[in-house]
Design a protein around this motif. Structure first.
Motif, mmCIF file in Angstrom:
data_model
loop_
_atom_site.group_PDB
_atom_site.id
_atom_site.type_symbol
_atom_site.label_atom_id
_atom_site.label_comp_id
_atom_site.label_asym_id
_atom_site.label_seq_id
_atom_site.Cartn_x
_atom_site.Cartn_y
_atom_site.Cartn_z
ATOM 1 N N CYS A 74 0.903 -1.222 0.037
ATOM 2 C CA CYS A 74 0.003 -0.057 -0.057
ATOM 3 C C CYS A 74 0.947 1.307 -0.001
ATOM 4 O O CYS A 74 2.087 1.175 0.648
ATOM 5 C CB CYS A 74 -0.949 -0.078 1.222
ATOM 6 S SG CYS A 74 -1.867 1.630 1.604
ATOM 7 N N ARG A 76 0.458 3.970 1.190
ATOM 8 C CA ARG A 76 0.403 4.931 2.207
ATOM 9 C C ARG A 76 1.057 4.200 3.492
ATOM 10 O O ARG A 76 1.841 4.815 4.200
ATOM 11 C CB ARG A 76 -0.946 5.267 2.663
ATOM 12 C CG ARG A 76 -1.570 6.251 1.842
ATOM 13 C CD ARG A 76 -2.997 6.593 2.257
ATOM 14 N NE ARG A 76 -3.832 7.463 1.243
ATOM 15 C CZ ARG A 76 -5.162 7.381 1.154
ATOM 16 N NH1 ARG A 76 -5.795 6.665 1.836
ATOM 17 N NH2 ARG A 76 -5.737 7.959 -0.018
ATOM 18 N N CYS A 77 0.529 2.905 3.907
ATOM 19 C CA CYS A 77 1.056 2.312 5.208
ATOM 20 C C CYS A 77 2.041 1.423 4.881
ATOM 21 O O CYS A 77 2.507 0.634 5.814
ATOM 22 C CB CYS A 77 -0.088 1.726 5.736
ATOM 23 S SG CYS A 77 -0.969 0.319 5.185
ATOM 24 N N CYS A 131 -4.398 -0.123 0.291
ATOM 25 C CA CYS A 131 -4.955 -1.243 0.910
ATOM 26 C C CYS A 131 -6.420 -0.895 1.158
ATOM 27 O O CYS A 131 -7.221 -2.000 0.849
ATOM 28 C CB CYS A 131 -4.213 -1.592 2.242
ATOM 29 S SG CYS A 131 -4.226 -0.469 3.497
ATOM 30 N N CYS A 135 -7.325 4.155 4.502
ATOM 31 C CA CYS A 135 -6.120 3.779 5.209
ATOM 32 C C CYS A 135 -5.643 4.867 5.579
ATOM 33 O O CYS A 135 -5.529 5.876 4.911
ATOM 34 C CB CYS A 135 -5.063 3.229 3.929
ATOM 35 S SG CYS A 135 -3.489 2.963 4.771
ATOM 36 N N ASN A 147 -3.125 2.441 11.068
ATOM 37 C CA ASN A 147 -4.295 1.796 10.940
ATOM 38 C C ASN A 147 -4.286 0.845 12.316
ATOM 39 O O ASN A 147 -5.153 0.378 12.687
ATOM 40 C CB ASN A 147 -4.195 0.724 10.081
ATOM 41 C CG ASN A 147 -4.168 1.618 8.405
ATOM 42 O OD1 ASN A 147 -5.140 2.599 8.388
ATOM 43 N ND2 ASN A 147 -3.168 1.463 7.764
#
Ligand SMILES: [Zn+2]
Ligand SMILES: [Zn+2]
Length: 172
Positions: A74, A76-77, A131, A135, A147
């Motif tokens: 992902c 972002r994470c 994801c 997120c 998260n």
């Protein structure tokens, strides 16, 4: 021929006459690629694709379909994004039909299936691979996955900026 990978497919060898068509299930190699600074791959390095070939009056029309999971993070994470991509692409090659009706992937009835698959996959990617829409990404201070960290995740406020200014000051 199951399991065998096709890079260049010889359409001429199908021996199709005008108006005839054929559907083929082919395995195509897909190299790992970088997108948005992250690395992605398809499981096993290849995808199963359905290729429809029709011999038109003087050329060919082709349709490529495939559906594959993507392995990669992902954006972002950085957890596994669990993303999948579906492709439904068409190409027409009509000799003498000009630029519009000339496929860059077909050369003397040899279809560059690997290049077409790679480009079609790239075009099917979303703007960002994440994801889930909501997120929360990573904490900008410590890098923890927000998260999982929960809403109470926080840091002490930054020290008074005047102290930082004083630290910059050097007295010899
Ligand atoms: Zn995420
Ligand atoms: Zn943090």
């Amino acid at each position: 021929m199951v399991g065998q990978r096709t890079d260049i497919f010889d359409i001429g060898a199908l021996g199709l006459s005008s108006g005839e068509g054929r559907r083929l299930e082919l395995e195509v190699a897909v190299a790992d690629f970088h997108f948005g600074g992250e690395r992605y791959s398809v499981p096993g390095g290849s995808v199963s694709a359905t290729l429809d070939v029709s011999h038109t009056t003087s050329g060919y029309s082709m349709r490529l379909r495939l559906d594959t999971p993507l392995e990669g993070p992902c954006m972002r994470c950085l957890a596994d994004a669990g993303h999948a991509v579906a492709v439904d692409a068409r190409e027409v090659d009509q000799p003498g039909g000009g630029e519009e009706l000339s496929s860059p992937y077909l050369e003397d009835e040899h279809l560059d299936l690997r290049a077409w698959t790679r480009d079609a996959l790239a075009l099917a990617l979303p703007v960002r691979i994440i994801c889930k829409e909501e997120c929360l990404g990573l904490c900008s201070v410590c890098g923890e996955d927000l998260n999982r960290a929960g809403p109470e995740h926080a840091h002490e406020p930054e020290p008074d900026p005047r102290w930082a200014a004083l630290r910059e000051l050097r007295l010899d």
